[in-house]
Design a protein around this motif. Structure first.
Motif, PDB file in Angstrom:
ATOM      1  N   SER A 413       0.879  -1.203   0.030  1.00 51.13           N
ATOM      2  CA  SER A 413      -0.088   0.020   0.143  1.00 51.13           C
ATOM      3  C   SER A 413       0.846   1.404   0.137  1.00 51.13           C
ATOM      4  CB  SER A 413      -0.977   0.035   1.203  1.00 51.13           C
ATOM      5  OG  SER A 413      -1.836  -0.879   1.212  1.00 51.13           O
ATOM      6  N   LYS A 414       2.093   1.169   0.691  1.00 52.44           N
ATOM      7  CA  LYS A 414       2.860   2.218   0.845  1.00 52.44           C
ATOM      8  C   LYS A 414       3.380   2.423  -0.493  1.00 52.44           C
ATOM      9  CE  LYS A 414       2.085   2.901   5.195  1.00 52.44           C
ATOM     10  NZ  LYS A 414       1.032   4.100   5.755  1.00 52.44           N
ATOM     11  N   ALA A 415       4.175   1.561  -1.126  1.00 53.23           N
ATOM     12  CA  ALA A 415       4.666   1.679  -2.502  1.00 53.23           C
ATOM     13  C   ALA A 415       3.594   2.244  -3.480  1.00 53.23           C
ATOM     14  CB  ALA A 415       5.055   0.457  -2.832  1.00 53.23           C
ATOM     15  N   GLU A 450      10.230   5.960   4.334  1.00 57.95           N
ATOM     16  CA  GLU A 450       9.680   5.121   5.568  1.00 57.95           C
ATOM     17  C   GLU A 450       9.775   3.577   5.140  1.00 57.95           C
ATOM     18  OE1 GLU A 450       6.358   6.723   8.075  1.00 57.95           O
ATOM     19  OE2 GLU A 450       5.438   5.151   6.930  1.00 57.95           O
ATOM     20  N   ILE A 451       9.396   3.201   3.775  1.00 55.86           N
ATOM     21  CA  ILE A 451       9.380   2.158   3.463  1.00 55.86           C
ATOM     22  C   ILE A 451      10.478   1.195   3.791  1.00 55.86           C
ATOM     23  CG2 ILE A 451       9.013   0.481   1.375  1.00 55.86           C
ATOM     24  CD1 ILE A 451       6.910   2.614   0.376  1.00 55.86           C
ATOM     25  N   PHE A 452      11.676   1.890   3.396  1.00 56.26           N
ATOM     26  CA  PHE A 452      12.970   1.480   3.392  1.00 56.26           C
ATOM     27  C   PHE A 452      13.395   1.171   4.987  1.00 56.26           C
ATOM     28  CE2 PHE A 452      13.196   2.322  -1.144  1.00 56.26           C
ATOM     29  CZ  PHE A 452      13.924   1.059  -1.594  1.00 56.26           C
ATOM     30  N   ASP A 453      12.817   2.167   5.797  1.00 64.92           N
ATOM     31  CA  ASP A 453      13.007   2.100   7.111  1.00 64.92           C
ATOM     32  C   ASP A 453      12.517   1.212   8.032  1.00 64.92           C
ATOM     33  OD1 ASP A 453      14.994   4.212   6.807  1.00 64.92           O
ATOM     34  OD2 ASP A 453      13.782   5.774   7.559  1.00 64.92           O
ATOM     35  N   SER A 454      11.343   1.016   7.554  1.00 64.09           N
ATOM     36  CA  SER A 454      10.229   0.248   8.539  1.00 64.09           C
ATOM     37  C   SER A 454       9.698  -0.988   7.957  1.00 64.09           C
ATOM     38  CB  SER A 454       9.041   1.171   8.869  1.00 64.09           C
ATOM     39  OG  SER A 454       9.448   2.374   9.597  1.00 64.09           O
ATOM     40  N   GLY A 455       9.766  -1.111   6.427  1.00 62.70           N
ATOM     41  CA  GLY A 455       9.403  -2.092   5.792  1.00 62.70           C
ATOM     42  C   GLY A 455      10.339  -3.301   5.094  1.00 62.70           C
ATOM     43  N   VAL A 456      11.557  -3.123   5.722  1.00 58.53           N
ATOM     44  CA  VAL A 456      12.634  -3.997   5.146  1.00 58.53           C
ATOM     45  C   VAL A 456      13.244  -4.656   6.686  1.00 58.53           C
ATOM     46  CG1 VAL A 456      14.979  -4.382   4.205  1.00 58.53           C
ATOM     47  CG2 VAL A 456      13.194  -2.794   3.387  1.00 58.53           C
ATOM     48  N   THR A 457      13.210  -6.004   6.580  1.00 66.92           N
ATOM     49  CA  THR A 457      13.902  -6.658   7.689  1.00 66.92           C
ATOM     50  C   THR A 457      14.555  -7.961   7.072  1.00 66.92           C
ATOM     51  OG1 THR A 457      11.803  -6.232   8.961  1.00 66.92           O
ATOM     52  CG2 THR A 457      13.247  -8.308   9.571  1.00 66.92           C
ATOM     53  N   ASP A 458      15.809  -8.107   7.685  1.00 63.20           N
ATOM     54  CA  ASP A 458      16.709  -9.194   7.090  1.00 63.20           C
ATOM     55  C   ASP A 458      17.239  -8.808   5.652  1.00 63.20           C
ATOM     56  OD1 ASP A 458      16.951 -10.274   9.807  1.00 63.20           O
ATOM     57  OD2 ASP A 458      15.244 -11.588   9.358  1.00 63.20           O
ATOM     58  N   GLY A 459      17.101  -7.574   5.157  1.00 61.84           N
ATOM     59  CA  GLY A 459      17.416  -7.453   3.811  1.00 61.84           C
ATOM     60  C   GLY A 459      16.408  -7.589   2.703  1.00 61.84           C
ATOM     61  N   LEU A 477       6.536  -4.857  -6.627  1.00 60.30           N
ATOM     62  CA  LEU A 477       7.297  -3.502  -6.448  1.00 60.30           C
ATOM     63  C   LEU A 477       8.223  -3.095  -7.797  1.00 60.30           C
ATOM     64  CD1 LEU A 477       6.123  -3.615  -3.799  1.00 60.30           C
ATOM     65  CD2 LEU A 477       8.101  -3.172  -2.705  1.00 60.30           C
ATOM     66  N   PRO A 478       8.902  -4.197  -8.234  1.00 56.88           N
ATOM     67  CA  PRO A 478       9.639  -3.763  -9.437  1.00 56.88           C
ATOM     68  C   PRO A 478       8.861  -3.429 -10.722  1.00 56.88           C
ATOM     69  CG  PRO A 478       9.918  -6.033  -9.022  1.00 56.88           C
ATOM     70  CD  PRO A 478       9.200  -5.625  -7.958  1.00 56.88           C
ATOM     71  N   ILE A 479       7.479  -4.281 -10.773  1.00 58.43           N
ATOM     72  CA  ILE A 479       6.861  -3.901 -11.865  1.00 58.43           C
ATOM     73  C   ILE A 479       6.206  -2.611 -11.951  1.00 58.43           C
ATOM     74  CG2 ILE A 479       4.499  -4.897 -13.064  1.00 58.43           C
ATOM     75  CD1 ILE A 479       5.216  -7.697 -11.530  1.00 58.43           C
ATOM     76  N   ILE A 480       6.004  -2.059 -11.002  1.00 59.63           N
ATOM     77  CA  ILE A 480       5.301  -0.719 -10.804  1.00 59.63           C
ATOM     78  C   ILE A 480       6.518   0.570 -10.879  1.00 59.63           C
ATOM     79  CG2 ILE A 480       3.119  -1.359  -9.569  1.00 59.63           C
ATOM     80  CD1 ILE A 480       4.548  -0.118  -6.979  1.00 59.63           C
ATOM     81  N   GLY A 481       7.811  -0.127 -10.924  1.00 57.45           N
ATOM     82  CA  GLY A 481       8.924   0.915 -10.853  1.00 57.45           C
ATOM     83  C   GLY A 481       9.221   1.475  -9.510  1.00 57.45           C
TER      84      GLY A 481
END
Length: 615
Positions: A413-415, A450-459, A477-481
């Motif tokens: 949703s955030k993306a 915020e997505i990279f800060d809070s939505g990424v775990t273990d890489g 996520l890569p499909i929408i760019g």
């Protein structure tokens, strides 16, 4: 047939741009809503063998027991279906069946032409209507060889040649006779008041079927696709075309309601509406296939429907663009193989789903990539959407899967909220449109960070900020760019999705659950039970693999995955990973759209995720 019910994957769609009839493996119409996809059903035995009525013209045993169809297929490039009865080496009878397309001015028609090929075979014709999902009284009369259902809405007439229809009881009509080699009989179901009474003269019905077949072949021969599994992609395009409600251009999510995602479970939804979550993928597929009239009409519908209902956006709309779709249950209907409740309407309509805003702004960008300014002319409306995303991107929502427990900060949703802001900025810069660029850029940067800060775990990305489990929607996520397909975080996300969401056992290595309902860290979705693998997730995986550079595996998965559709090439929403049988509503537009877009990606002709051209 299991427990007297056909397999969901054996339901063959026949559509005409207004609604669709779903035909079972014995040639019976299993589900049909007249004149509109979201209308109350006229017959619905797929949801209730006793109360759902019956509509059939086809071969039977002399005792009257249904004679199984031995082979079914669609005419090449067409929605006309062919059915055969017989043995391994001898065909007794052959039938062609379709809905008249384009539909007649008076309403709708289902057509049958049945020919005796060898020997003889008994044939039945039966109409046992149950209008209004069985809630409307039946006033059925038989005269002059046809059955007529009086209705406060549009009248229904059923006529056949070769046998006599009689009153079977107060609410059904039927007949049975012997078809010999060389005989040609026909049938017609007419919805609406035509220029005269419904007739079924074989030459007339055969001519109407030929005209329908020719219209479909003329339409499909202009489809632009040269890539892997071409037959499957063209069949998916025909299926998608059948799900478009022609008067408005809306694309219906599926032709049915309440076919279960788990046999005997409660995950049974009404999909006879149009969802915004499907919008950009649908529009991209239509433009890429060079279905320009359909793409333009759908884009116009998106503008009209979403502007007319105002903000916040609804999750789904009726095919005519109106809203107010309250959810209720048909308490007397027993459901497919006992799967209840049987729902009409959908309570997800009023949820907050941030992805809808990104979908619509991406649609505008897609139109621009293909040189169509149909949506840019409505820029004041789209500016409001970008402003809304700037104001609300930081809020939790119900997500693409419409969870029914509590809103969360879903990464997908955030993306998509970022997509709305990003596309808004790009469009303002490319075309000199009015917009609050500084605020939008700031919001887009904050959302992305915020997505990279809070939505990424273990890489790798995770399902939600408070849920470290995986979700198949992350493959988009890569499909929408949002991120490059070969970025280390994305490649690790693909690995984590496959590790957590691949079913065990599974009939195909590319099948994926949409998320885990039984994982130790999963917060669930507020519903009981489980579900099958989500078929479109497999096509997202194929696109994600291709964007990551793993085209060999992507091609291998694609070629074998499309085979799971069977001889008819039709996909429902889900697949039981242990057996390969289909689950959920059917045919599912989202699944076929995923198939088309995956094929386009592998053919290296997809423009999804590209930015608009500047002028």
């Amino acid at each position: 047939m299991r427990g007297g019910f056909p397999d969901i994957g054996a339901l063959a769609p026949l559509g005409d741009g207004l609604s669709a009839a779903l035909v079972g493996p014995d040639a019976a119409v299993e589900f049909f809503c007249p004149l509109r996809f979201d209308a109350p059903a006229l017959v619905f035995p797929v949801l209730d063998r006793r109360r759902g009525g019956r509509l059939r013209f086809g071969a039977v045993e002399p005792s009257g027991a249904t004679l199984p169809v031995t082979r079914r297929w669609y005419q090449p490039g067409s929605a006309v279906m062919v059915l055969e009865w017989g043995g391994a080496s001898t065909v007794l009878a052959r039938m062609r069946m379709a809905m008249t397309w384009p539909p007649p001015q008076h309403g709708q028609e289902i057509l049958w032409v049945l020919e005796g090929v060898n020997g003889s075979v008994d044939v039945e014709a039966v109409l046992k209507p149950r209008p209004g999902f069985g809630t409307t009284p039946v006033d059925l009369t038989v005269s002059d060889g046809r059955a007529t259902l009086a209705s406060d809405a549009e009248p229904v007439q059923f006529a056949v040649s070769g046998l006599e229809l009689d009153d079977r009881d107060a609410d059904s009509a039927g007949g049975q006779a012997v078809l010999h080699a060389g005989d040609r009989w026909s049938g017609r179901l007419m919805i609406g008041a035509g220029e005269g009474p419904c007739t079924a003269e074989p030459e007339e019905v055969a001519a109407a079927l030929e005209a329908t077949d020719e219209a479909w072949r003329q339409w499909s021969q202009h489809l632009a696709y040269e890539g892997p599994a071409r037959d499957a992609v063209i069949r998916s395009a025909i299926t998608l075309k059948q799900l478009i409600y022609a008067p408005s251009g809306a694309v219906t999510a599926a032709a049915t309601t309440s076919l279960p995602e788990q046999i005997g479970g409660e995950r049974n939804w009404d999909y006879r509406y149009t969802w915004l979550r499907d919008a950009s993928f649908t529009l991209n597929a239509l433009y890429q296939l060079q279905c320009y009239p359909e793409a333009n009409a759908y884009a116009r519908w998106l503008c009209t429907a979403t502007a007319g209902a105002g903000l916040p956006l609804r999750v789904l709309y009726r095919v005519d663009g109106t809203t107010e779709i309250p959810e209720s249950s048909l308490a007397e209907v027993t459901g497919y193989r006992g799967s209840t409740p049987v729902r009409v309407g959908n309570a997800a309509e009023t949820q907050l789903q941030l992805d809808s805003y990104g979908e619509l702004l991406d649609c505008l960008s897609i139109c621009e990539v293909f040189g169509d300014d149909v949506m840019r002319t409505e820029w004041p409306h789209f500016r409001q959407l970008v402003d809304f995303a700037a104001d609300h991107w930081h809020e939790p929502d119900s997500g693409i899967w419409e969870v029914r427990n509590h809103p969360r900060h879903f990464v997908h949703s955030k993306a998509l909220a970022w997509t709305a802001l990003n596309r808004g900025c790009q469009l303002v810069e490319a075309y000199g449109l009015d917009g609050d660029l500084p605020r939008w850029r700031t919001a887009a940067d904050q959302c992305r960070q915020e997505i990279f800060d809070s939505g990424v775990t273990d890489g790798h990305f995770t399902r939600a900020y408070d849920d470290p489990s995986m979700d198949a929607s992350l493959l988009m996520l890569p499909i929408i760019g949002f991120i490059d397909g070969d970025h280390p975080i994305m490649t690790k996300t693909i690995e984590a999705v496959r590790a957590q969401l691949t079913p065990h056992p599974t009939v195909h290595p590319g099948l994926l659950y949409r998320y885990r309902l039984d994982g130790p860290n999963s917060l669930g979705d507020g519903l009981a039970g489980t579900e099958g693998s989500l078929t479109i997730a497999s096509f997202w995986l194929i696109e994600a693999l291709a964007l990551a550079g793993n085209t060999r595996e992507a091609n291998e998965l694609f070629e074998t995955l499309v085979a799971l559709a069977g001889d008819l090439g039709s996909f429902a929403e889900e697949i039981d990973p242990a057996t390969g049988t289909q689950l959920g509503n059917t045919p599912q537009a989202f699944t076929h759209i995923g198939l088309i877009n995956a094929g386009l990606r592998l053919a290296r002709t997809s423009d999804k995720g590209q930015t608009p051209r500047s002028t």
